[in-house]
Design a protein around this motif. Structure first.
Motif, mmCIF file in Angstrom:
data_model
loop_
_atom_site.group_PDB
_atom_site.id
_atom_site.type_symbol
_atom_site.label_atom_id
_atom_site.label_comp_id
_atom_site.label_asym_id
_atom_site.label_seq_id
_atom_site.Cartn_x
_atom_site.Cartn_y
_atom_site.Cartn_z
ATOM 1 N N GLY A 259 0.875 -1.271 0.009
ATOM 2 C CA GLY A 259 0.082 0.053 -0.074
ATOM 3 C C GLY A 259 0.933 1.039 0.216
ATOM 4 O O GLY A 259 0.719 1.984 0.869
ATOM 5 N N ALA A 260 1.710 1.481 -1.175
ATOM 6 C CA ALA A 260 2.544 2.302 -1.157
ATOM 7 C C ALA A 260 1.765 3.847 -1.725
ATOM 8 O O ALA A 260 2.147 3.948 -2.832
ATOM 9 N N GLY A 261 1.260 4.616 -0.825
ATOM 10 C CA GLY A 261 0.605 5.642 -1.176
ATOM 11 C C GLY A 261 1.627 6.848 -0.908
ATOM 12 O O GLY A 261 2.709 6.748 -1.169
ATOM 13 N N LYS A 262 0.966 8.285 -0.680
ATOM 14 C CA LYS A 262 2.081 9.158 -0.623
ATOM 15 C C LYS A 262 2.938 9.383 0.693
ATOM 16 O O LYS A 262 4.108 9.420 0.579
ATOM 17 N N LEU A 263 2.272 8.502 1.655
ATOM 18 C CA LEU A 263 3.330 8.439 2.949
ATOM 19 C C LEU A 263 4.294 7.270 2.612
ATOM 20 O O LEU A 263 5.347 7.307 2.935
ATOM 21 N N GLY A 264 3.594 6.002 2.255
ATOM 22 C CA GLY A 264 4.852 4.903 2.019
ATOM 23 C C GLY A 264 5.843 5.379 0.897
ATOM 24 O O GLY A 264 6.920 5.163 1.200
ATOM 25 N N GLN A 265 5.225 5.942 -0.455
ATOM 26 C CA GLN A 265 6.289 6.341 -1.063
ATOM 27 C C GLN A 265 7.616 7.345 -0.492
ATOM 28 O O GLN A 265 8.693 7.348 -0.761
ATOM 29 N N SER A 266 6.998 8.498 0.344
ATOM 30 C CA SER A 266 7.958 9.258 0.811
ATOM 31 C C SER A 266 8.750 8.664 1.782
ATOM 32 O O SER A 266 9.959 9.059 1.804
ATOM 33 N N LEU A 267 8.299 7.846 2.739
ATOM 34 C CA LEU A 267 9.500 7.102 3.692
ATOM 35 C C LEU A 267 10.509 6.354 3.053
ATOM 36 O O LEU A 267 11.587 6.586 3.023
ATOM 37 N N ALA A 268 9.720 5.522 1.837
ATOM 38 C CA ALA A 268 10.635 4.724 1.177
ATOM 39 C C ALA A 268 11.761 5.423 0.281
ATOM 40 O O ALA A 268 13.017 5.133 0.229
ATOM 41 N N ARG A 269 11.201 6.493 -0.408
ATOM 42 C CA ARG A 269 12.140 7.578 -1.044
ATOM 43 C C ARG A 269 13.384 7.832 -0.132
ATOM 44 O O ARG A 269 14.710 8.196 -0.768
ATOM 45 N N HIS B 298 15.718 5.237 0.927
ATOM 46 C CA HIS B 298 16.426 4.692 -0.479
ATOM 47 C C HIS B 298 17.626 5.784 -0.708
ATOM 48 O O HIS B 298 18.675 5.189 -0.958
ATOM 49 N N ASP B 299 17.144 6.901 -0.793
ATOM 50 C CA ASP B 299 18.205 7.937 -1.011
ATOM 51 C C ASP B 299 19.239 8.274 -0.050
ATOM 52 O O ASP B 299 20.291 8.467 -0.483
ATOM 53 N N SER B 300 19.036 7.726 1.300
ATOM 54 C CA SER B 300 19.849 7.903 2.151
ATOM 55 C C SER B 300 20.711 6.586 2.285
ATOM 56 O O SER B 300 21.510 6.503 3.341
ATOM 57 N N ASP B 301 20.408 5.510 1.718
ATOM 58 C CA ASP B 301 21.147 4.346 1.489
ATOM 59 C C ASP B 301 20.957 3.655 2.885
ATOM 60 O O ASP B 301 21.907 3.301 3.813
ATOM 61 N N LEU B 302 19.709 3.648 3.414
ATOM 62 C CA LEU B 302 19.359 3.162 4.977
ATOM 63 C C LEU B 302 18.673 1.792 4.734
ATOM 64 O O LEU B 302 18.956 1.133 5.443
ATOM 65 N N VAL B 303 18.067 1.610 3.502
ATOM 66 C CA VAL B 303 17.348 0.291 3.232
ATOM 67 C C VAL B 303 17.688 0.035 1.824
ATOM 68 O O VAL B 303 17.883 0.630 0.961
ATOM 69 N N ASN B 304 17.286 -1.542 1.567
ATOM 70 C CA ASN B 304 17.293 -1.971 0.371
ATOM 71 C C ASN B 304 15.736 -1.965 -0.127
ATOM 72 O O ASN B 304 15.284 -2.580 0.696
ATOM 73 N N ILE B 305 15.142 -1.294 -1.175
ATOM 74 C CA ILE B 305 13.899 -1.604 -1.553
ATOM 75 C C ILE B 305 13.607 -2.882 -2.000
ATOM 76 O O ILE B 305 14.142 -3.398 -3.250
ATOM 77 N N GLY B 306 12.613 -3.778 -1.525
ATOM 78 C CA GLY B 306 12.438 -5.001 -2.215
ATOM 79 C C GLY B 306 11.447 -5.014 -2.976
ATOM 80 O O GLY B 306 11.793 -4.552 -4.124
ATOM 81 N N ALA B 307 10.126 -5.133 -2.514
ATOM 82 C CA ALA B 307 8.903 -5.155 -3.546
ATOM 83 C C ALA B 307 7.903 -4.227 -3.251
ATOM 84 O O ALA B 307 7.760 -3.806 -1.948
ATOM 85 N N VAL B 308 7.172 -3.820 -4.052
ATOM 86 C CA VAL B 308 5.720 -2.896 -3.736
ATOM 87 C C VAL B 308 4.622 -3.531 -4.167
ATOM 88 O O VAL B 308 4.488 -3.887 -5.338
ATOM 89 N N LEU B 309 3.611 -3.784 -3.374
ATOM 90 C CA LEU B 309 2.407 -4.385 -3.785
ATOM 91 C C LEU B 309 1.184 -3.248 -3.476
ATOM 92 O O LEU B 309 0.865 -2.930 -2.158
ATOM 93 N N ASN B 310 0.670 -2.554 -4.428
ATOM 94 C CA ASN B 310 -0.460 -1.790 -4.508
ATOM 95 C C ASN B 310 -1.701 -2.483 -5.085
ATOM 96 O O ASN B 310 -1.462 -3.698 -5.595
ATOM 97 N N ARG B 311 -2.796 -1.837 -5.311
ATOM 98 C CA ARG B 311 -3.812 -2.159 -5.854
ATOM 99 C C ARG B 311 -3.803 -2.683 -7.195
ATOM 100 O O ARG B 311 -4.452 -3.656 -7.708
ATOM 101 N N SER B 312 -3.214 -2.010 -7.955
ATOM 102 C CA SER B 312 -2.968 -2.093 -9.191
ATOM 103 C C SER B 312 -1.355 -2.157 -9.715
ATOM 104 O O SER B 312 -0.681 -1.628 -9.073
#
Length: 292
Positions: free
Chosen positions: A12-22, A25-39
């Motif tokens: 459910g990566a909406g505006k909040l989820g996308q913001s935190l993940a971005r 990711h930009d700060s090299d703090l996590v590796n992004i695995g997969a995103v599961l949204n409705r479509s």
């Protein structure tokens, strides 16, 4: 394991989820695995903004991850959690968390038998759009509660992108969330109610907005520099019974919904004015009778 090496899956990566993940990711703090949204299209849009990760068609196709962030709507969190618990994807090293301001980590309890650790972290911020730079998140307070093992990993992640973490009591989250809604969402609604009154008074929306901006900004500055009691100005602060009476008369003929707002907030203003001590008690008593 160092937090920078953790893999993050997002449901459910909406505006909040996308913001935190971005930001992570930009700060090299996590590796992004997969995103599961409705479509699939929504998932593709999300990973494009995040700058990493892959799309998933269902839970079972998502890779094993250390962190599972559920940023769906509140109504969907419990159902998603139940499906995640049954997916076989979790173990005693997994951390499952959500970012709801209303719900506690207890809504994630169905994953606990898998060994997973659970928590909730709520950034006290209005996400009108997905964020893309650290400056936009810097200084954001983040309310945390849940498993201490989960928070030991999550709190530093939020702090390293500029967040200030504080502890929430799970049983008081509804009251806490009401407070955030009142000062943010309802402030927007209150502003709209004011604009509508200006329009009824013959002032167009654009002019009203330009006129309100410095007034509201000055008011907010005074509130946070001087405190609410000292920041209060206007008729109730002065004990001006006649002005309040005129306001109520005007609202009774134009907008009964706004009249109810005026009366409710007016009672709070009377409390502030009493603490301020500039208006006479008998003046405030007369105002209180009007507001009732």
């Amino acid at each position: 394991m160092d937090a920078s090496m953790h893999t993050l899956n997002i449901i459910g990566a909406g505006k909040l989820g996308q913001s935190l993940a971005r930001l992570w990711h930009d700060s090299d703090l996590v590796n992004i695995g997969a995103v599961l949204n409705r479509s699939l299209k929504s998932s593709e849009t999300a990973i494009e903004h995040i700058g990493g990760g892959s799309t998933a068609s269902d839970l079972e196709s998502m890779p094993i991850a250390d962190l599972w962030m559920i940023t769906t709507s509140d109504a969907e969190i419990k159902g998603v959690t139940e499906k995640l618990a049954a997916s076989g994807q979790l173990n005693d090293a997994s951390i499952v968390f959500h970012c709801s301001g209303l719900l506690s980590s207890s809504v994630l309890e169905t994953v606990v038998p898998t060994g997973a650790h659970v928590a909730s972290v709520h950034p006290v911020m209005s996400f009108a759009q997905a964020l893309s730079d650290l400056d936009s998140f810097a200084g954001t307070y983040c309310g945390c509660e849940g498993d201490s093992d989960a928070l030991a990993i999550l709190s530093p992640l939020f702090e390293k992108i500029g967040g200030t973490c504080f502890t929430l009591h799970a049983e008081q989250k509804a009251l806490y969330h009401t407070a955030t809604a009142l000062c943010c969402n309802q402030l927007t609604a209150l502003t709209e109610a004011s604009v509508q009154l200006f329009e009824k008074a013959g002032i167009d929306r654009s002019t009203a907005s330009q006129m309100m901006q410095p007034l509201m900004q000055t008011t907010l500055t005074n509130i946070f520099q001087k405190g609410t009691t000292n920041a209060l100005t206007g008729p109730i602060a002065r004990g001006d019974h006649n002005s309040v009476s005129a306001h109520i008369d005007a609202l009774q003929t134009t907008n009964t919904n706004t009249l109810a707002i005026y009366q409710t907030l007016g009672k709070v203003a009377v409390e502030l004015s009493t603490a301020q001590g500039n208006a006479k008690p008998e003046e405030l008593a007369a105002i209180s009778r009007l507001l009732d």
